[in-house]
Design a protein around this motif. Structure first.
Motif, PDB file in Angstrom:
ATOM      1  N   VAL A  17      37.142  39.521  43.704  1.00  0.00           N
ATOM      2  CA  VAL A  17      37.353  39.755  42.393  1.00  0.00           C
ATOM      3  C   VAL A  17      38.721  39.183  41.874  1.00  0.00           C
ATOM      4  N   HIS A  18      39.698  39.500  42.921  1.00  0.00           N
ATOM      5  CA  HIS A  18      40.995  39.023  42.748  1.00  0.00           C
ATOM      6  C   HIS A  18      41.106  37.664  42.356  1.00  0.00           C
ATOM      7  N   ALA A  19      40.594  36.743  43.194  1.00  0.00           N
ATOM      8  CA  ALA A  19      40.358  35.340  43.048  1.00  0.00           C
ATOM      9  C   ALA A  19      39.721  35.055  41.467  1.00  0.00           C
ATOM     10  N   VAL A  24      40.912  33.209  35.655  1.00  0.00           N
ATOM     11  CA  VAL A  24      41.261  33.631  34.316  1.00  0.00           C
ATOM     12  C   VAL A  24      42.707  33.550  33.940  1.00  0.00           C
ATOM     13  N   ALA A  25      43.623  34.267  34.625  1.00  0.00           N
ATOM     14  CA  ALA A  25      44.933  34.215  34.429  1.00  0.00           C
ATOM     15  C   ALA A  25      45.472  32.579  34.388  1.00  0.00           C
ATOM     16  N   LEU A  26      44.854  31.839  35.324  1.00  0.00           N
ATOM     17  CA  LEU A  26      45.430  30.427  35.243  1.00  0.00           C
ATOM     18  C   LEU A  26      44.983  29.740  33.861  1.00  0.00           C
ATOM     19  N   GLY A  27      43.642  29.753  33.602  1.00  0.00           N
ATOM     20  CA  GLY A  27      43.456  29.325  32.350  1.00  0.00           C
ATOM     21  C   GLY A  27      43.956  29.594  31.066  1.00  0.00           C
ATOM     22  N   ALA A  28      44.407  30.857  31.158  1.00  0.00           N
ATOM     23  CA  ALA A  28      44.928  31.703  30.006  1.00  0.00           C
ATOM     24  C   ALA A  28      46.439  31.392  29.921  1.00  0.00           C
ATOM     25  N   PHE A  29      46.938  31.200  30.917  1.00  0.00           N
ATOM     26  CA  PHE A  29      48.509  30.852  30.943  1.00  0.00           C
ATOM     27  C   PHE A  29      48.628  29.397  30.324  1.00  0.00           C
ATOM     28  N   LEU A  51      46.750  40.971  30.672  1.00  0.00           N
ATOM     29  CA  LEU A  51      45.826  41.771  31.125  1.00  0.00           C
ATOM     30  C   LEU A  51      45.111  41.320  32.568  1.00  0.00           C
ATOM     31  N   ALA A  52      44.879  40.149  32.648  1.00  0.00           N
ATOM     32  CA  ALA A  52      44.451  39.298  33.981  1.00  0.00           C
ATOM     33  C   ALA A  52      45.415  39.761  34.745  1.00  0.00           C
ATOM     34  N   MET A  53      46.644  39.479  34.505  1.00  0.00           N
ATOM     35  CA  MET A  53      47.684  39.577  35.548  1.00  0.00           C
ATOM     36  C   MET A  53      47.800  41.245  36.041  1.00  0.00           C
ATOM     37  N   THR A  54      47.685  42.292  35.065  1.00  0.00           N
ATOM     38  CA  THR A  54      47.640  43.484  35.547  1.00  0.00           C
ATOM     39  C   THR A  54      46.104  43.633  36.382  1.00  0.00           C
ATOM     40  N   GLY A  55      45.299  42.974  36.173  1.00  0.00           N
ATOM     41  CA  GLY A  55      44.014  42.981  36.967  1.00  0.00           C
ATOM     42  C   GLY A  55      44.636  42.597  38.531  1.00  0.00           C
ATOM     43  N   THR A  59      44.178  44.739  41.899  1.00  0.00           N
ATOM     44  CA  THR A  59      43.400  44.226  43.228  1.00  0.00           C
ATOM     45  C   THR A  59      44.389  43.984  44.219  1.00  0.00           C
ATOM     46  N   GLY A  60      45.475  43.235  43.925  1.00  0.00           N
ATOM     47  CA  GLY A  60      46.495  42.674  45.012  1.00  0.00           C
ATOM     48  C   GLY A  60      46.708  43.897  45.733  1.00  0.00           C
ATOM     49  N   ALA A  61      47.320  45.236  45.008  1.00  0.00           N
ATOM     50  CA  ALA A  61      47.613  46.327  45.729  1.00  0.00           C
ATOM     51  C   ALA A  61      46.506  46.798  46.755  1.00  0.00           C
TER      52      ALA A  61
END
Length: 250
Positions: A17-19, A24-29, A51-55, A59-61
């Motif tokens: 899920v993290h990956a 999504v974050a990479l594409g949105a950036f 929002l993706a970075m928050t996710g 998940t990273g935590a």
């Protein structure tokens, strides 16, 4: 099944899920980077990115906790440190825009807490890196130390920060560059080796860590020069700020 056993069993799914969120974050950036700044679409895509970075942080935590439960204390500590400095960048990139008319609110308790935590975490990772003779930890500890010092300095000199027109824009793109470093390192370290297995075993390992950091530093210098205002504009802003300050009843 205990909570520990449940988390360990769910670790592979959390990592997946993290990956996916990272993709999504990479594409949105990059979508936000190419859209006209300030446009409605730019803001919407930027919101998706944050929002993706928050996710990613959530998940990273869970992954950092999982690493600790597996006995990988150094990896868990380093991942936790990376999550902290990324959280500082995510928060700053969001609040700089929301608080663009109020420097005091922007540099409030949360800002100070993140700055102090980043500095202390950077010092801890530096000590850990020296103890374990790990160049990666030593090198990356500088990021937390620098971020912490910069944030605390701005808090102490926030009146000076407010005198610069569009200070919030500089804060926003600086924080977004920090987010970009986190996003691209995650892709290069986690995603790219799965697509190209030979990369993970090559000498490009350290380049994958420090390359995005160097690129962000160059981009920061370029953006600062591009958006630099003439001294007269800064002086006019400073005079207006001083006048407004004296006009407020105490």
């Amino acid at each position: 099944m205990s909570v520990t056993a449940t988390l360990l069993a769910a670790y592979p799914a959390i990592a997946t899920v993290h990956a996916c969120i990272g993709a999504v974050a990479l594409g949105a950036f990059w979508a936000a980077a190419f859209l006209r700044k300030g446009s409605p679409l730019h803001r919407r895509v930027g919101q998706v990115y944050l929002l993706a970075m928050t996710g990613i942080l959530l998940t990273g935590a869970a992954m950092a906790l999982g690493k600790a439960l597996q006995g990988h204390v150094v990896a868990s500590s380093f991942l936790g440190y990376l999550l902290l400095i990324t959280a500082a960048a995510v928060w700053s990139s969001w609040r700089a825009v929301r608080d663009k008319s109020d420097v005091a609110r922007y540099t409030g308790p949360v800002y100070v807490s993140l700055g102090a935590a980043s500095f202390l975490a950077g010092a801890g990772v530096l000590a850990l890196g020296l103890q374990k003779e790990a160049p990666l930890l030593v090198g990356f500890s500088i990021v937390g130390l620098a971020v912490g010092v910069d944030m605390l300095r701005k808090r102490l000199r926030r009146a000076q920060l407010a005198r610069h027109p569009l200070w919030w824009r500089t804060e926003h793109y600086t924080a977004m560059l920090g987010n970009a470093v986190a996003t691209h390192i995650a892709f290069l370290i986690i995603g790219l080796p799965k697509l190209l297995p030979s990369v993970g075993a090559s000498g490009l390992y350290y380049a994958a860590w420090f390359g995005p950091l160097a690129a962000a530093a160059v981009a920061k210098v370029w953006l600062d020069r591009r958006h630099r205002l003439p001294p007269r504009a800064v002086a006019r802003r400073g005079g207006a700020t001083a006048h407004a300050t004296h006009a407020v009843p105490r």
